[in-house]
Design a protein around this motif. Sequence first.
Motif, short mmCIF file in Angstrom:
data_model
loop_
_atom_site.label_atom_id
_atom_site.label_comp_id
_atom_site.label_asym_id
_atom_site.label_seq_id
_atom_site.Cartn_x
_atom_site.Cartn_y
_atom_site.Cartn_z
N GLU A 6 -9.18 -1.74 12.19
CA GLU A 6 -9.98 -2.95 11.98
C GLU A 6 -11.31 -2.60 11.34
O GLU A 6 -11.86 -1.52 11.55
N SER A 7 -11.84 -3.55 10.60
CA SER A 7 -13.18 -3.42 10.04
C SER A 7 -13.78 -4.81 9.94
O SER A 7 -13.08 -5.82 9.97
N SER A 21 -11.07 -7.41 8.64
CA SER A 21 -9.90 -6.86 7.99
C SER A 21 -9.15 -5.97 8.97
O SER A 21 -9.76 -5.35 9.85
N CYS A 22 -7.83 -5.93 8.79
CA CYS A 22 -7.01 -5.07 9.64
C CYS A 22 -5.89 -4.48 8.80
O CYS A 22 -5.10 -5.23 8.20
N THR A 120 -13.08 -5.51 17.53
CA THR A 120 -14.36 -5.52 16.84
C THR A 120 -15.17 -6.71 17.34
O THR A 120 -14.64 -7.82 17.48
#
Length: 125
Positions: A6-7, A21-22, A120
């Motif tokens: 993840e981000s 995002s993943c 996250t």
Amino acid sequence: QVQLVESGGGSVQAGGSLRLSCAARGYTYDTYCMGWFRQAPGKERERVAIIYTGDGSTYHADSVTDRFAISLDNAKNTVHLQMNSLKPEDTAMYYCATMYGGDWCRFSRWANYNSWGQGTQVTVS
């Protein structure tokens, strides 16, 4: 073994935007459901947005419809969650998850998802 990376996330003021995002690595199925759940302290885990990789059909929770949008980059096995018009009640830990299934898996509860990211944090003030 599936790994979900993840981000995104962070802190933002109400009305602002964030993008999560993943990326799924090591997934062996051609079609599956992938998306986002969230959990705030003291609350149950909530399904936010899911996409079925087979045909791109989606699910968005009523609480985020018209504000959040999930999308898929099939070539990169990556899903994105664009979050606009954020509200303080969107504050939670957001988790990426996947499960094998047909397009019905968009409506499946979190307990049926078998691969999870580390989470996250999203904080809206």
